[in-house]
Design a protein around this motif. Sequence first.
Motif, PDB file in Angstrom:
ATOM      1  N   GLY A 293       0.873  -1.191  -0.066  1.00 22.92           N
ATOM      2  CA  GLY A 293      -0.021   0.053  -0.075  1.00 22.92           C
ATOM      3  C   GLY A 293       0.702   1.335   0.124  1.00 22.92           C
ATOM      4  O   GLY A 293       0.673   2.040   0.924  1.00 22.92           O
ATOM      5  N   CYS A 294       1.924   1.410  -1.089  1.00 25.96           N
ATOM      6  CA  CYS A 294       2.646   2.619  -0.930  1.00 25.96           C
ATOM      7  C   CYS A 294       2.120   3.645  -1.606  1.00 25.96           C
ATOM      8  O   CYS A 294       2.920   4.506  -2.046  1.00 25.96           O
ATOM      9  CB  CYS A 294       3.994   2.353  -1.473  1.00 25.96           C
ATOM     10  N   SER A 295       0.916   3.702  -2.485  1.00 26.43           N
ATOM     11  CA  SER A 295       0.272   4.892  -3.310  1.00 26.43           C
ATOM     12  C   SER A 295       0.236   6.011  -2.396  1.00 26.43           C
ATOM     13  O   SER A 295      -0.156   5.920  -1.146  1.00 26.43           O
ATOM     14  CB  SER A 295      -0.681   4.411  -3.960  1.00 26.43           C
ATOM     15  N   ARG A 296       0.247   7.208  -2.915  1.00 28.64           N
ATOM     16  CA  ARG A 296      -0.054   8.450  -2.152  1.00 28.64           C
ATOM     17  C   ARG A 296      -1.589   8.707  -1.983  1.00 28.64           C
ATOM     18  O   ARG A 296      -2.322   8.397  -2.890  1.00 28.64           O
ATOM     19  CB  ARG A 296       0.422   9.597  -2.986  1.00 28.64           C
ATOM     20  N   VAL A 297      -1.677   9.072  -0.526  1.00 31.20           N
ATOM     21  CA  VAL A 297      -3.060   9.309  -0.322  1.00 31.20           C
ATOM     22  C   VAL A 297      -3.482  10.813  -1.076  1.00 31.20           C
ATOM     23  O   VAL A 297      -2.700  11.679  -1.332  1.00 31.20           O
ATOM     24  CB  VAL A 297      -3.631   9.472   0.979  1.00 31.20           C
ATOM     25  N   SER A 298      -4.968  10.893  -1.210  1.00 32.92           N
ATOM     26  CA  SER A 298      -5.554  12.209  -2.028  1.00 32.92           C
ATOM     27  C   SER A 298      -5.237  13.237  -0.990  1.00 32.92           C
ATOM     28  O   SER A 298      -5.212  13.294   0.279  1.00 32.92           O
ATOM     29  CB  SER A 298      -6.888  12.006  -2.411  1.00 32.92           C
ATOM     30  N   THR A 299      -5.058  14.418  -1.574  1.00 24.55           N
ATOM     31  CA  THR A 299      -4.567  15.537  -1.050  1.00 24.55           C
ATOM     32  C   THR A 299      -5.991  16.120  -0.004  1.00 24.55           C
ATOM     33  O   THR A 299      -7.266  15.970  -0.435  1.00 24.55           O
ATOM     34  CB  THR A 299      -4.276  16.773  -1.689  1.00 24.55           C
ATOM     35  N   ALA A 300      -5.722  16.436   1.080  1.00 24.29           N
ATOM     36  CA  ALA A 300      -6.563  16.831   2.136  1.00 24.29           C
ATOM     37  C   ALA A 300      -7.052  18.142   2.343  1.00 24.29           C
ATOM     38  O   ALA A 300      -6.036  18.940   2.038  1.00 24.29           O
ATOM     39  CB  ALA A 300      -6.450  16.289   3.584  1.00 24.29           C
ATOM     40  N   ASP A 301      -8.013  18.701   2.574  1.00 23.04           N
ATOM     41  CA  ASP A 301      -8.536  20.083   2.827  1.00 23.04           C
ATOM     42  C   ASP A 301      -8.288  20.252   4.407  1.00 23.04           C
ATOM     43  O   ASP A 301      -9.266  19.620   5.120  1.00 23.04           O
ATOM     44  CB  ASP A 301      -9.863  20.415   2.466  1.00 23.04           C
ATOM     45  N   THR A 302      -7.409  20.787   4.918  1.00 18.95           N
ATOM     46  CA  THR A 302      -7.012  20.892   6.517  1.00 18.95           C
ATOM     47  C   THR A 302      -7.672  22.192   7.168  1.00 18.95           C
ATOM     48  O   THR A 302      -7.594  22.488   8.589  1.00 18.95           O
ATOM     49  CB  THR A 302      -5.514  20.583   6.828  1.00 18.95           C
ATOM     50  N   THR A 303      -8.480  23.060   6.210  1.00 20.36           N
ATOM     51  CA  THR A 303      -9.107  24.151   7.020  1.00 20.36           C
ATOM     52  C   THR A 303     -10.457  23.610   7.836  1.00 20.36           C
ATOM     53  O   THR A 303     -10.917  22.633   7.477  1.00 20.36           O
ATOM     54  CB  THR A 303      -9.570  24.990   5.815  1.00 20.36           C
ATOM     55  N   GLY A 304     -10.307  24.719   8.790  1.00 16.56           N
ATOM     56  CA  GLY A 304     -11.861  24.315   9.545  1.00 16.56           C
ATOM     57  C   GLY A 304     -11.635  22.969  10.272  1.00 16.56           C
ATOM     58  O   GLY A 304     -12.825  22.201  10.601  1.00 16.56           O
ATOM     59  N   GLY A 305     -10.432  22.469  10.492  1.00 17.25           N
ATOM     60  CA  GLY A 305     -10.586  21.113  11.384  1.00 17.25           C
ATOM     61  C   GLY A 305     -10.124  19.756  10.391  1.00 17.25           C
ATOM     62  O   GLY A 305     -10.169  18.782  10.775  1.00 17.25           O
ATOM     63  N   GLY A 306     -10.011  20.197   9.278  1.00 19.79           N
ATOM     64  CA  GLY A 306      -9.713  19.172   8.222  1.00 19.79           C
ATOM     65  C   GLY A 306     -11.087  18.229   7.814  1.00 19.79           C
ATOM     66  O   GLY A 306     -12.052  18.159   8.623  1.00 19.79           O
ATOM     67  N   ASN A 307     -10.831  17.516   6.678  1.00 18.79           N
ATOM     68  CA  ASN A 307     -12.013  16.701   6.204  1.00 18.79           C
ATOM     69  C   ASN A 307     -11.765  15.235   5.989  1.00 18.79           C
ATOM     70  O   ASN A 307     -12.213  14.460   5.401  1.00 18.79           O
ATOM     71  CB  ASN A 307     -12.677  17.107   4.756  1.00 18.79           C
ATOM     72  N   LEU A 308     -10.317  15.005   6.514  1.00 18.92           N
ATOM     73  CA  LEU A 308      -9.818  13.554   6.388  1.00 18.92           C
ATOM     74  C   LEU A 308     -10.745  12.538   6.858  1.00 18.92           C
ATOM     75  O   LEU A 308     -10.945  11.307   6.325  1.00 18.92           O
ATOM     76  CB  LEU A 308      -8.374  13.548   7.036  1.00 18.92           C
ATOM     77  N   LEU A 309     -11.412  12.740   8.027  1.00 22.76           N
ATOM     78  CA  LEU A 309     -12.537  11.564   8.525  1.00 22.76           C
ATOM     79  C   LEU A 309     -13.432  11.465   7.812  1.00 22.76           C
ATOM     80  O   LEU A 309     -13.749  10.309   7.401  1.00 22.76           O
ATOM     81  CB  LEU A 309     -13.003  12.020   9.896  1.00 22.76           C
ATOM     82  N   GLU A 310     -14.036  12.322   7.205  1.00 17.25           N
ATOM     83  CA  GLU A 310     -15.335  12.082   6.061  1.00 17.25           C
ATOM     84  C   GLU A 310     -14.508  11.316   4.992  1.00 17.25           C
ATOM     85  O   GLU A 310     -15.310  10.482   4.478  1.00 17.25           O
ATOM     86  CB  GLU A 310     -15.602  13.511   5.587  1.00 17.25           C
ATOM     87  N   ARG A 311     -13.302  11.877   4.491  1.00 20.71           N
ATOM     88  CA  ARG A 311     -12.930  11.163   3.190  1.00 20.71           C
ATOM     89  C   ARG A 311     -12.564   9.617   3.506  1.00 20.71           C
ATOM     90  O   ARG A 311     -12.951   8.619   2.702  1.00 20.71           O
ATOM     91  CB  ARG A 311     -11.661  11.779   2.618  1.00 20.71           C
ATOM     92  N   LEU A 312     -12.021   9.128   4.735  1.00 23.80           N
ATOM     93  CA  LEU A 312     -11.782   8.043   5.028  1.00 23.80           C
ATOM     94  C   LEU A 312     -13.195   7.175   5.154  1.00 23.80           C
ATOM     95  O   LEU A 312     -13.120   6.059   4.860  1.00 23.80           O
ATOM     96  CB  LEU A 312     -10.952   7.888   6.481  1.00 23.80           C
ATOM     97  N   ARG A 313     -14.256   7.814   5.680  1.00 21.74           N
ATOM     98  CA  ARG A 313     -15.435   7.040   5.794  1.00 21.74           C
ATOM     99  C   ARG A 313     -15.784   6.595   4.406  1.00 21.74           C
ATOM    100  O   ARG A 313     -16.694   5.697   4.205  1.00 21.74           O
ATOM    101  CB  ARG A 313     -16.523   7.921   6.436  1.00 21.74           C
TER     102      ARG A 313
END
Length: 303
Positions: free
Chosen positions: A33-53
């Motif tokens: 699993g060495c592929s790069r993850v998609s760029t996250a928007d870290t403004t306002g606390g970030g949206n990574l959790l939404e994207r992971l879900r």
Amino acid sequence: MAPPQGNDMIGRSVGRRSVLAGMAAIGAAAAVGCSRVSTADTTGGGNLLERLRAQGTVKLGIAGEIPFGYISKKAEITGEAPELAKVIFKRLGVPNVQAVPTEFGSLIPGLNSQQFDVIAAGMFVNPERCAQVLFADPDYEVLDAFIVRKGNPKNIHSYADIKKSGAKLASGTAYAEIDYAVDAGVPRGEIQIYPDQLAGLLAVAQGRADAFAGTSLTVRNVINQTKNPKVEGTKPFLPKLDGKPAYGAGAFAFRKGETQLRDAFNEELHKMKQNGEVKRVLKPFGFTDTEMTELTAEELCKK
């Protein structure tokens, strides 16, 4: 060590969690699993959790170190941090975890360059790292201890005792314990260096060293597994560096700005601490009540 992995569990100690250089190259079988993850928007606390879900999978950066995060002989991701991650992320709506193995010293650069989503390697929390990543609260804390000859004939219980007695000290490659000993006045050039705690135990048992310095977890586990009648472990103690307590507390790390994910992760982690789940998850990897902690990232980042 006590876990069901048997001899798989004799590996590098946690010493590399100091600010010393990262180590432990990963085997080819662990290159998953060495592929790069998609760029996250870290403004306002970030949206990574939404994207992971949405994608159903979180990529974990691990350093291939037992018992913290590694690939088993069955080619499965395991260790104290990945096993905690499996439970917590599933409860956060992310059912799958994927390993991205790297050298320990490359974990923070890899996280910040989007190679994976979270560091799951039992990384020690310290102010230098806090300036680069966002830590969850620690899930464990380790003290130091020594492997000594049976009966502890030189009465060694601290690094000051090593200096006072003139005992021959050994430790592991790039272990934090080397710096603790030097801080106590032990000449760096007189410290014997061994590749791991098993080699250190044998050095003490054979009389080549009077003590091997490691974490209490490392010392306890290798003694329990080898059952060598010539050695024993000393009582765990909190080492000092520059006159201050040197806390060895490990935690998950996220990219700066991903506060929503970090806070959600912390909430589940604290629930697991309160009901004893953290200890149950970590127990197969040699962790006991001694390694449980209530330290927070906030206080460790200020120390």
